[in-house]
Design an enzyme around this catalytic site. Sequence first.
Site, PDB file in Angstrom:
ATOM      1  N   LYS A  23       0.441  -1.283  -0.080  1.00 58.05           N
ATOM      2  CA  LYS A  23       0.207   0.443  -0.140  1.00 58.05           C
ATOM      3  C   LYS A  23       0.442   1.119   0.533  1.00 58.05           C
ATOM      4  O   LYS A  23       2.614   1.055   0.296  1.00 58.05           O
ATOM      5  CB  LYS A  23      -0.569   0.327   1.255  1.00 58.05           C
ATOM      6  CG  LYS A  23      -0.045  -0.350   2.674  1.00 58.05           C
ATOM      7  CD  LYS A  23      -0.999  -0.870   4.241  1.00 58.05           C
ATOM      8  CE  LYS A  23      -0.045  -0.554   5.413  1.00 58.05           C
ATOM      9  NZ  LYS A  23      -1.234  -0.947   6.491  1.00 58.05           N
ATOM     10  N   TYR A  52      17.196  29.947   7.781  1.00 52.37           N
ATOM     11  CA  TYR A  52      16.273  30.532   8.529  1.00 52.37           C
ATOM     12  C   TYR A  52      15.648  30.987  10.046  1.00 52.37           C
ATOM     13  O   TYR A  52      16.333  30.234  11.140  1.00 52.37           O
ATOM     14  CB  TYR A  52      14.873  29.723   8.205  1.00 52.37           C
ATOM     15  CG  TYR A  52      14.654  30.023   6.285  1.00 52.37           C
ATOM     16  CD1 TYR A  52      13.961  31.669   6.248  1.00 52.37           C
ATOM     17  CD2 TYR A  52      14.185  28.676   6.152  1.00 52.37           C
ATOM     18  CE1 TYR A  52      14.306  31.432   4.734  1.00 52.37           C
ATOM     19  CE2 TYR A  52      14.310  29.153   4.517  1.00 52.37           C
ATOM     20  CZ  TYR A  52      13.581  30.740   3.708  1.00 52.37           C
ATOM     21  OH  TYR A  52      13.749  30.541   2.173  1.00 52.37           O
TER      22      TYR A  52
HETATM   23  C1  PLP Z   1      -0.557  -2.429   6.221  1.00 47.06           C
HETATM   24  C2  PLP Z   1      -0.985  -3.292   6.993  1.00 47.06           C
HETATM   25  C3  PLP Z   1       0.285  -4.934   6.810  1.00 47.06           C
HETATM   26  C4  PLP Z   1       1.009  -4.306   7.307  1.00 47.06           C
HETATM   27  O1  PLP Z   1       1.683  -3.341   8.162  1.00 47.06           O
HETATM   28  P1  PLP Z   1       3.415  -3.538   8.775  1.00 47.06           P
HETATM   29  O2  PLP Z   1       3.310  -3.004  10.374  1.00 47.06           O
HETATM   30  O3  PLP Z   1       3.835  -2.407   7.364  1.00 47.06           O
HETATM   31  O4  PLP Z   1       4.492  -5.126   8.469  1.00 47.06           O
HETATM   32  C5  PLP Z   1      -0.606  -5.842   7.300  1.00 47.06           C
HETATM   33  N1  PLP Z   1      -2.444  -6.072   7.238  1.00 47.06           N
HETATM   34  C6  PLP Z   1      -2.886  -5.030   7.204  1.00 47.06           C
HETATM   35  C7  PLP Z   1      -3.877  -4.828   7.228  1.00 47.06           C
HETATM   36  C8  PLP Z   1      -2.343  -3.758   6.585  1.00 47.06           C
HETATM   37  O5  PLP Z   1      -3.465  -2.885   6.938  1.00 47.06           O
END
Ligand code: PLP
Length: 360
Positions: free
Chosen positions: A35, A257
Amino acid sequence: MSRPTTATIHLDALRHNLARMRARAPGARVMAVVKADGYGHGLERVARALEGADGFGVAALADAERLRAAGLSQRIVLLSGFDEPADLPALRRLGVETVVHHDAQLAMLEADAAQGGAPVRCWVKVDTGMHRLGFAADRVGEVHRRLRALPNVAGEIGLMTHFSSSDEFDGPRTPAQIAAFEAAVAGLPGPRSLCNSAGVLGWPQAHGDWIRPGGALYGVSVVEGVSAPDFDLAPAMTLSTRLIAVNRVARGERVGYAASWTCPEDMPVGVAALGYGDGYPRQAPPGTPMLVRGVRVPLIGRVSMDLITLDLRGIPDAAVGDPVVAWGRGLPVEEVAAHAGTIGYELVCSITRRVRFVED
Ligand SMILES: *Cc1c(COP(=O)(O)O)cnc(C)c1O
Protein backbone atom coordinates in the site's frame (compact mmCIF):
# COMPACT_ATOMS: atom_id res chain seq x y z
CA MET A 1 23.62 19.67 -13.46
CA SER A 2 20.14 18.46 -12.60
CA ARG A 3 19.13 18.31 -8.98
CA PRO A 4 21.07 15.46 -7.39
CA THR A 5 18.39 14.42 -4.92
CA THR A 6 17.83 10.70 -5.44
CA ALA A 7 15.96 7.83 -3.82
CA THR A 8 17.82 4.64 -4.68
CA ILE A 9 15.66 1.55 -4.32
CA HIS A 10 17.67 -1.56 -3.51
CA LEU A 11 15.85 -4.41 -5.23
CA ASP A 12 18.20 -6.98 -3.71
CA ALA A 13 17.23 -5.71 -0.25
CA LEU A 14 13.54 -6.17 -1.02
CA ARG A 15 14.22 -9.76 -2.12
CA HIS A 16 16.44 -10.40 0.90
CA ASN A 17 13.79 -9.11 3.28
CA LEU A 18 11.11 -11.25 1.64
CA ALA A 19 13.35 -14.29 2.12
CA ARG A 20 13.81 -13.32 5.78
CA MET A 21 10.05 -13.14 6.28
CA ARG A 22 9.60 -16.54 4.61
CA ALA A 23 12.32 -18.04 6.78
CA ARG A 24 10.61 -16.70 9.89
CA ALA A 25 7.24 -18.19 8.92
CA PRO A 26 8.11 -21.26 6.87
CA GLY A 27 4.60 -22.72 6.93
CA ALA A 28 2.82 -19.56 5.83
CA ARG A 29 2.19 -17.88 2.52
CA VAL A 30 3.28 -14.27 2.14
CA MET A 31 0.95 -11.42 1.26
CA ALA A 32 3.42 -8.60 0.65
CA VAL A 33 1.81 -5.34 1.69
CA VAL A 34 2.47 -2.71 -0.98
CA LYS A 35 0.00 0.00 0.00
CA ALA A 36 0.93 3.70 -0.20
CA ASP A 37 2.89 3.19 -3.41
CA GLY A 38 4.92 0.36 -1.94
CA TYR A 39 5.56 2.33 1.27
CA GLY A 40 6.87 5.14 -0.91
CA HIS A 41 9.33 2.95 -2.83
CA GLY A 42 7.23 2.75 -6.01
CA LEU A 43 4.42 0.21 -6.37
CA GLU A 44 5.33 -1.50 -9.64
CA ARG A 45 9.07 -1.75 -8.97
CA VAL A 46 8.46 -3.14 -5.50
CA ALA A 47 5.92 -5.67 -6.73
CA ARG A 48 8.24 -6.84 -9.52
CA ALA A 49 11.10 -7.23 -7.05
CA LEU A 50 8.76 -9.13 -4.72
CA GLU A 51 7.21 -11.29 -7.42
CA GLY A 52 8.17 -14.32 -5.32
CA ALA A 53 5.42 -13.33 -2.87
CA ASP A 54 2.22 -15.35 -2.96
CA GLY A 55 0.05 -12.26 -3.02
CA PHE A 56 -0.06 -8.52 -2.50
CA GLY A 57 -2.03 -6.45 -0.02
CA VAL A 58 -3.20 -3.03 -1.23
CA ALA A 59 -5.31 -0.27 0.28
CA ALA A 60 -6.88 1.02 -2.94
CA LEU A 61 -8.45 -0.52 -6.02
CA ALA A 62 -6.34 1.84 -8.13
CA ASP A 63 -3.25 0.06 -6.80
CA ALA A 64 -4.65 -3.30 -7.85
CA GLU A 65 -5.32 -1.82 -11.28
CA ARG A 66 -1.68 -0.73 -11.52
CA LEU A 67 -0.40 -4.14 -10.43
CA ARG A 68 -2.46 -5.93 -13.08
CA ALA A 69 -1.41 -3.37 -15.71
CA ALA A 70 2.21 -4.15 -14.77
CA GLY A 71 1.52 -7.79 -15.58
CA LEU A 72 1.48 -9.13 -12.03
CA SER A 73 -0.81 -12.12 -11.70
CA GLN A 74 -0.47 -12.95 -7.99
CA ARG A 75 -3.42 -12.83 -5.67
CA ILE A 76 -4.28 -9.30 -4.53
CA VAL A 77 -6.26 -8.44 -1.40
CA LEU A 78 -7.93 -5.06 -0.94
CA LEU A 79 -7.14 -4.64 2.76
CA SER A 80 -9.77 -2.05 3.66
CA GLY A 81 -12.40 -3.59 1.43
CA PHE A 82 -14.58 -2.04 -1.26
CA ASP A 83 -16.53 1.19 -0.87
CA GLU A 84 -19.46 1.07 -3.26
CA PRO A 85 -21.41 -1.35 -5.48
CA ALA A 86 -19.55 -0.13 -8.58
CA ASP A 87 -16.33 -1.50 -7.07
CA LEU A 88 -17.58 -5.08 -7.34
CA PRO A 89 -17.31 -5.34 -11.15
CA ALA A 90 -13.82 -3.85 -10.86
CA LEU A 91 -12.83 -6.48 -8.27
CA ARG A 92 -14.02 -9.22 -10.62
CA ARG A 93 -12.36 -7.75 -13.68
CA LEU A 94 -9.06 -7.43 -11.85
CA GLY A 95 -9.36 -10.71 -9.97
CA VAL A 96 -8.97 -8.94 -6.64
CA GLU A 97 -10.11 -10.32 -3.28
CA THR A 98 -11.82 -8.01 -0.86
CA VAL A 99 -11.83 -7.72 2.88
CA VAL A 100 -15.33 -7.51 4.34
CA HIS A 101 -15.21 -5.64 7.63
CA HIS A 102 -18.57 -3.85 7.86
CA ASP A 103 -22.29 -4.44 7.53
CA ALA A 104 -22.43 -1.91 4.71
CA GLN A 105 -20.22 -4.18 2.61
CA LEU A 106 -22.22 -7.24 3.54
CA ALA A 107 -25.40 -5.46 2.43
CA MET A 108 -23.80 -4.49 -0.90
CA LEU A 109 -22.74 -8.08 -1.50
CA GLU A 110 -26.25 -9.34 -0.69
CA ALA A 111 -27.80 -6.80 -3.06
CA ASP A 112 -25.28 -7.76 -5.74
CA ALA A 113 -26.17 -11.43 -5.27
CA ALA A 114 -29.84 -10.60 -5.76
CA GLN A 115 -28.89 -9.06 -9.11
CA GLY A 116 -26.95 -12.12 -10.18
CA GLY A 117 -23.46 -10.75 -9.57
CA ALA A 118 -20.56 -13.05 -10.43
CA PRO A 119 -18.34 -14.44 -7.64
CA VAL A 120 -15.77 -12.42 -5.66
CA ARG A 121 -13.31 -13.83 -3.13
CA CYS A 122 -13.70 -12.45 0.40
CA TRP A 123 -11.85 -12.21 3.69
CA VAL A 124 -13.76 -11.53 6.90
CA LYS A 125 -11.99 -9.05 9.12
CA VAL A 126 -12.39 -9.66 12.84
CA ASP A 127 -11.97 -6.84 15.34
CA THR A 128 -10.05 -8.46 18.18
CA GLY A 129 -9.29 -5.28 20.07
CA MET A 130 -7.73 -2.75 17.72
CA HIS A 131 -11.16 -1.16 17.14
CA ARG A 132 -10.41 0.16 13.71
CA LEU A 133 -11.82 -2.22 11.10
CA GLY A 134 -13.64 -5.49 11.59
CA PHE A 135 -16.71 -7.28 12.90
CA ALA A 136 -16.95 -7.85 16.62
CA ALA A 137 -15.81 -11.35 17.54
CA ASP A 138 -19.32 -12.46 18.49
CA ARG A 139 -20.63 -11.65 14.99
CA VAL A 140 -18.08 -13.61 13.00
CA GLY A 141 -20.07 -16.84 12.86
CA GLU A 142 -23.17 -15.03 11.56
CA VAL A 143 -21.22 -12.99 9.00
CA HIS A 144 -19.46 -16.09 7.78
CA ARG A 145 -22.79 -17.94 7.40
CA ARG A 146 -24.33 -15.07 5.43
CA LEU A 147 -21.34 -14.86 3.09
CA ARG A 148 -21.28 -18.64 2.65
CA ALA A 149 -24.90 -18.52 1.56
CA LEU A 150 -24.21 -16.00 -1.23
CA PRO A 151 -23.74 -17.30 -4.78
CA ASN A 152 -21.47 -14.31 -5.54
CA VAL A 153 -18.93 -15.22 -2.83
CA ALA A 154 -16.33 -17.51 -4.32
CA GLY A 155 -14.32 -20.33 -2.82
CA GLU A 156 -12.85 -20.28 0.65
CA ILE A 157 -13.58 -17.30 2.85
CA GLY A 158 -10.44 -16.00 4.55
CA LEU A 159 -10.37 -14.99 8.20
CA MET A 160 -8.14 -12.18 9.36
CA THR A 161 -7.42 -9.71 12.10
CA HIS A 162 -4.88 -6.97 12.74
CA PHE A 163 -2.75 -6.36 15.83
CA SER A 164 -2.53 -3.01 17.58
CA SER A 165 0.67 -3.67 19.54
CA SER A 166 2.52 -6.57 17.97
CA ASP A 167 5.83 -4.74 18.44
CA GLU A 168 5.44 -5.05 22.23
CA PHE A 169 6.95 -8.51 22.45
CA ASP A 170 6.44 -8.70 26.22
CA GLY A 171 3.05 -7.01 26.29
CA PRO A 172 -0.36 -8.55 27.05
CA ARG A 173 -2.34 -7.15 24.11
CA THR A 174 -1.21 -9.43 21.32
CA PRO A 175 -1.76 -12.68 23.25
CA ALA A 176 -5.24 -11.37 24.10
CA GLN A 177 -5.92 -10.58 20.44
CA ILE A 178 -4.65 -13.99 19.33
CA ALA A 179 -6.92 -15.71 21.86
CA ALA A 180 -9.90 -13.56 20.81
CA PHE A 181 -9.29 -14.39 17.16
CA GLU A 182 -8.96 -18.12 17.77
CA ALA A 183 -12.19 -18.12 19.76
CA ALA A 184 -14.01 -16.09 17.11
CA VAL A 185 -13.02 -18.31 14.18
CA ALA A 186 -13.07 -21.69 15.95
CA GLY A 187 -14.73 -24.29 13.77
CA LEU A 188 -14.94 -22.04 10.70
CA PRO A 189 -13.18 -23.19 7.55
CA GLY A 190 -10.81 -20.95 5.60
CA PRO A 191 -7.26 -19.58 5.72
CA ARG A 192 -6.17 -17.52 8.73
CA SER A 193 -4.11 -14.33 8.60
CA LEU A 194 -3.08 -12.31 11.65
CA CYS A 195 0.48 -11.02 11.40
CA ASN A 196 1.95 -7.76 10.17
CA SER A 197 5.75 -7.49 10.21
CA ALA A 198 6.19 -7.24 13.96
CA GLY A 199 3.70 -10.08 14.37
CA VAL A 200 5.86 -12.25 12.12
CA LEU A 201 8.97 -11.41 14.15
CA GLY A 202 7.50 -11.63 17.63
CA TRP A 203 4.50 -13.96 17.56
CA PRO A 204 5.30 -17.21 15.74
CA GLN A 205 2.28 -18.93 17.27
CA ALA A 206 0.10 -16.55 15.22
CA HIS A 207 1.70 -17.02 11.79
CA GLY A 208 -1.40 -18.85 10.53
CA ASP A 209 -1.79 -19.51 6.80
CA TRP A 210 -0.86 -16.06 5.46
CA ILE A 211 1.49 -13.48 6.91
CA ARG A 212 1.09 -9.83 5.85
CA PRO A 213 4.45 -8.08 6.22
CA GLY A 214 4.88 -4.51 5.06
CA GLY A 215 7.54 -2.49 6.85
CA ALA A 216 9.94 -5.40 7.26
CA LEU A 217 10.05 -5.93 3.49
CA TYR A 218 11.32 -2.38 3.09
CA GLY A 219 13.92 -2.79 5.82
CA VAL A 220 12.24 -0.26 8.06
CA SER A 221 12.34 -0.85 11.82
CA VAL A 222 9.08 -2.43 12.90
CA VAL A 223 9.88 -2.54 16.61
CA GLU A 224 10.50 0.71 18.41
CA GLY A 225 14.06 1.04 19.59
CA VAL A 226 15.28 -1.91 17.49
CA SER A 227 16.96 -1.17 14.20
CA ALA A 228 15.97 -3.23 11.15
CA PRO A 229 19.50 -4.66 10.68
CA ASP A 230 19.15 -6.24 14.14
CA PHE A 231 16.53 -8.49 12.54
CA ASP A 232 18.75 -9.01 9.49
CA LEU A 233 16.55 -6.74 7.40
CA ALA A 234 18.23 -4.47 4.87
CA PRO A 235 17.05 -0.94 4.02
CA ALA A 236 15.37 -0.87 0.62
CA MET A 237 15.70 2.90 0.16
CA THR A 238 18.68 5.22 0.34
CA LEU A 239 17.85 8.92 0.09
CA SER A 240 20.88 10.82 -1.08
CA THR A 241 22.03 14.13 -2.50
CA ARG A 242 25.21 16.18 -2.80
CA LEU A 243 26.83 19.20 -1.22
CA ILE A 244 26.18 22.20 -3.45
CA ALA A 245 28.09 24.67 -1.28
CA VAL A 246 30.71 24.61 1.46
CA ASN A 247 31.18 27.92 3.26
CA ARG A 248 33.43 29.17 6.04
CA VAL A 249 31.20 30.87 8.55
CA ALA A 250 32.62 32.94 11.40
CA ARG A 251 32.06 32.34 15.10
CA GLY A 252 28.87 34.01 16.32
CA GLU A 253 27.27 34.11 12.85
CA ARG A 254 23.87 32.52 12.47
CA VAL A 255 22.83 29.92 9.91
CA GLY A 256 19.53 29.57 8.06
CA TYR A 257 15.91 30.71 8.56
CA ALA A 258 15.09 32.48 11.79
CA ALA A 259 18.84 32.65 12.38
CA SER A 260 18.24 29.90 14.88
CA TRP A 261 21.68 28.25 14.90
CA THR A 262 24.81 30.10 16.02
CA CYS A 263 28.31 29.02 15.00
CA PRO A 264 30.32 28.28 18.16
CA GLU A 265 33.57 28.87 16.27
CA ASP A 266 34.81 29.63 12.76
CA MET A 267 33.69 26.55 10.89
CA PRO A 268 32.82 24.96 7.56
CA VAL A 269 29.10 24.78 6.85
CA GLY A 270 27.86 22.48 4.11
CA VAL A 271 24.70 23.08 2.12
CA ALA A 272 23.01 20.01 0.64
CA ALA A 273 20.28 19.90 -2.00
CA LEU A 274 17.57 18.35 0.12
CA GLY A 275 14.62 19.82 2.00
CA TYR A 276 11.03 19.35 3.01
CA GLY A 277 10.08 19.86 -0.64
CA ASP A 278 11.71 16.49 -1.22
CA GLY A 279 10.02 14.89 1.77
CA TYR A 280 12.82 15.35 4.29
CA PRO A 281 11.06 16.14 7.59
CA ARG A 282 11.06 19.84 8.44
CA GLN A 283 10.87 18.93 12.14
CA ALA A 284 14.34 17.32 12.03
CA PRO A 285 16.22 19.35 14.63
CA PRO A 286 19.90 20.33 14.76
CA GLY A 287 21.88 17.21 15.61
CA THR A 288 19.95 14.93 13.25
CA PRO A 289 22.63 12.80 11.58
CA MET A 290 23.55 12.66 7.90
CA LEU A 291 26.44 11.02 6.10
CA VAL A 292 28.83 13.12 4.04
CA ARG A 293 31.23 10.87 2.13
CA GLY A 294 30.16 8.18 4.57
CA VAL A 295 31.06 10.24 7.66
CA ARG A 296 28.37 11.18 10.16
CA VAL A 297 27.77 14.89 10.53
CA PRO A 298 24.99 16.77 12.31
CA LEU A 299 22.33 18.87 10.64
CA ILE A 300 22.33 22.51 11.82
CA GLY A 301 19.74 25.27 11.50
CA ARG A 302 16.28 24.82 10.07
CA VAL A 303 15.39 22.42 7.29
CA SER A 304 14.13 24.54 4.40
CA MET A 305 12.21 23.58 1.26
CA ASP A 306 15.18 22.86 -0.99
CA LEU A 307 18.19 22.94 1.28
CA ILE A 308 19.66 21.78 4.54
CA THR A 309 22.80 22.95 6.30
CA LEU A 310 25.40 20.69 7.88
CA ASP A 311 28.14 21.10 10.45
CA LEU A 312 31.26 19.99 8.57
CA ARG A 313 33.79 20.42 11.38
CA GLY A 314 34.21 16.63 11.34
CA ILE A 315 35.27 16.67 7.65
CA PRO A 316 37.37 19.81 7.14
CA ASP A 317 38.21 18.86 3.54
CA ALA A 318 34.59 18.31 2.47
CA ALA A 319 33.93 19.84 -0.93
CA VAL A 320 31.14 20.77 -3.30
CA GLY A 321 29.90 17.61 -5.01
CA ASP A 322 30.51 15.30 -2.06
CA PRO A 323 27.80 12.69 -1.64
CA VAL A 324 25.33 13.09 1.22
CA VAL A 325 23.09 10.33 2.56
CA ALA A 326 19.97 11.37 4.49
CA TRP A 327 18.94 7.79 5.33
CA GLY A 328 19.28 4.25 4.07
CA ARG A 329 22.51 2.27 3.72
CA GLY A 330 24.79 3.32 6.57
CA LEU A 331 22.15 5.37 8.36
CA PRO A 332 18.89 3.68 9.41
CA VAL A 333 15.82 5.75 8.61
CA GLU A 334 14.47 5.08 12.09
CA GLU A 335 17.39 7.00 13.57
CA VAL A 336 16.45 10.07 11.55
CA ALA A 337 12.80 9.48 12.39
CA ALA A 338 13.53 9.37 16.11
CA HIS A 339 15.16 12.81 15.89
CA ALA A 340 12.20 14.14 13.90
CA GLY A 341 9.62 12.71 16.30
CA THR A 342 8.12 10.21 13.89
CA ILE A 343 8.70 6.67 12.59
CA GLY A 344 10.63 5.40 9.59
CA TYR A 345 7.38 4.35 7.88
CA GLU A 346 6.26 7.97 7.60
CA LEU A 347 9.58 9.17 6.23
CA VAL A 348 9.84 6.60 3.42
CA CYS A 349 6.19 7.26 2.49
CA SER A 350 6.76 10.99 2.20
CA ILE A 351 9.29 11.33 -0.63
CA THR A 352 7.90 13.81 -3.16
CA ARG A 353 7.62 13.59 -6.90
CA ARG A 354 10.55 15.81 -7.73
CA VAL A 355 12.98 13.28 -6.27
CA ARG A 356 14.55 11.04 -8.88
CA PHE A 357 14.00 7.33 -8.22
CA VAL A 358 16.65 4.89 -9.40
CA GLU A 359 16.97 1.15 -8.89
CA ASP A 360 20.06 -0.80 -8.04
C1 PLP B 1 -0.32 -2.07 6.63
C2 PLP B 1 -0.90 -3.38 6.99
C3 PLP B 1 -0.06 -4.49 7.18
C4 PLP B 1 1.45 -4.39 7.17
O1 PLP B 1 1.88 -3.80 8.37
P1 PLP B 1 3.45 -3.63 8.69
O2 PLP B 1 3.49 -3.16 10.10
O3 PLP B 1 3.96 -2.59 7.75
O4 PLP B 1 4.08 -4.94 8.48
C5 PLP B 1 -0.66 -5.71 7.42
N1 PLP B 1 -2.00 -5.84 7.48
C6 PLP B 1 -2.83 -4.79 7.31
C7 PLP B 1 -4.29 -5.00 7.40
C8 PLP B 1 -2.31 -3.53 7.07
O5 PLP B 1 -3.13 -2.49 6.91
